[in-house]
Design an enzyme around this catalytic site. Sequence first.
Site, short mmCIF file in Angstrom:
data_model
loop_
_atom_site.label_atom_id
_atom_site.label_comp_id
_atom_site.label_asym_id
_atom_site.label_seq_id
_atom_site.Cartn_x
_atom_site.Cartn_y
_atom_site.Cartn_z
N LYS A 106 0.81 -1.24 -0.13
CA LYS A 106 -0.13 -0.02 -0.06
C LYS A 106 0.78 1.19 0.02
O LYS A 106 1.84 1.30 0.84
CB LYS A 106 -1.04 0.08 1.26
CG LYS A 106 -1.83 1.21 1.38
CD LYS A 106 -2.79 0.77 2.34
CE LYS A 106 -3.65 2.30 2.52
NZ LYS A 106 -4.68 2.17 3.73
N HIS A 108 -0.44 4.57 0.00
CA HIS A 108 -1.02 5.84 0.70
C HIS A 108 -1.14 5.44 1.90
O HIS A 108 -1.12 4.33 2.63
CB HIS A 108 -2.07 6.30 -0.27
CG HIS A 108 -3.18 5.21 -0.11
ND1 HIS A 108 -3.03 4.11 -0.89
CD2 HIS A 108 -4.44 5.26 0.45
CE1 HIS A 108 -4.27 3.46 -0.68
NE2 HIS A 108 -5.14 4.04 0.07
#
Length: 222
Positions: A106, A108
């Site tokens: 991931k 963000h």
Amino acid sequence: MISLQKNAVNFVKFALQCKALCFGSFETKSGRNSPYFFNIGCFDSGYSINKLSRFYTNALVNSGIAFDMIFGPAYKGIPLVISTSINYSLMLGKDIPFSFNRKEMKTHGEGGLLIGSPLKGRVVIIDDVITSGISAMESISIIKKTGAEPVAMLIALDRMECSVDRCISSRKSAVQEVAETYGIPVISIASLNDIFSNVMNDINLSKYRERISEYREVYGIL
Ligand SMILES: O=P(O)(O)OC[C@H]1O[C@H](OP(=O)(O)OP(=O)(O)O)[C@H](O)[C@@H]1O
Ligand SMILES: O=C(O)c1cc(=O)[nH]c(=O)[nH]1
């Protein structure tokens, strides 16, 4: 403490009841045509995942392995570590931290690959089955990168069959290969032997006996 044998027998019965254990003709990840299949996704309700995690907890406790936390490889390992940690704390009164990974990084928000308690100390990996050992290898690599120590792997079912390409030369099961390669014990709640006993004793399953025996002859590791 419930014996390993009783835990295995009750687990196979429950897997049949939930249709997580099916007989017929199924293609496995290795491309084999298997006369039986174990689909952990069929434990799909609060009641069934809770009961499933009791089998995992019993097997873990029975193994006597000392550990600090558990890790579940995405995706199927995720509900397994969560439910097992809940059950462990209820059954043994001990809070067990858990962690699991994302399949993709991931980029963000909080970002990263790992979710849950930071990996540290002695870690037990919890999954459903081992087919080629790729998932085990990835989990071990993730754990070691953090400095933590993988100490065991706990799975639901040991299919007791040789891994894809090394079958003829080594005659070792995928589970044995993982245990030997990484020097850790691989514990299973039940194995093909437990399923086979059930098939031999249950008249309703008698039509599958021959195919399972044949499959065992070709791919099985006794
Ligand atoms: O020993 P292996 O060849 O790695 O096979 C076993 C792994 O395969 C399945 O997961 P999969 O990687 O398909 O992901 P999923 O949990 O998202 O289904 C299964 O849940 C194990 O983790
Ligand atoms: O080998 C596989 O792909 C496999 C076999 C099995 O019984 N269950 C499962 O989820 N995968």
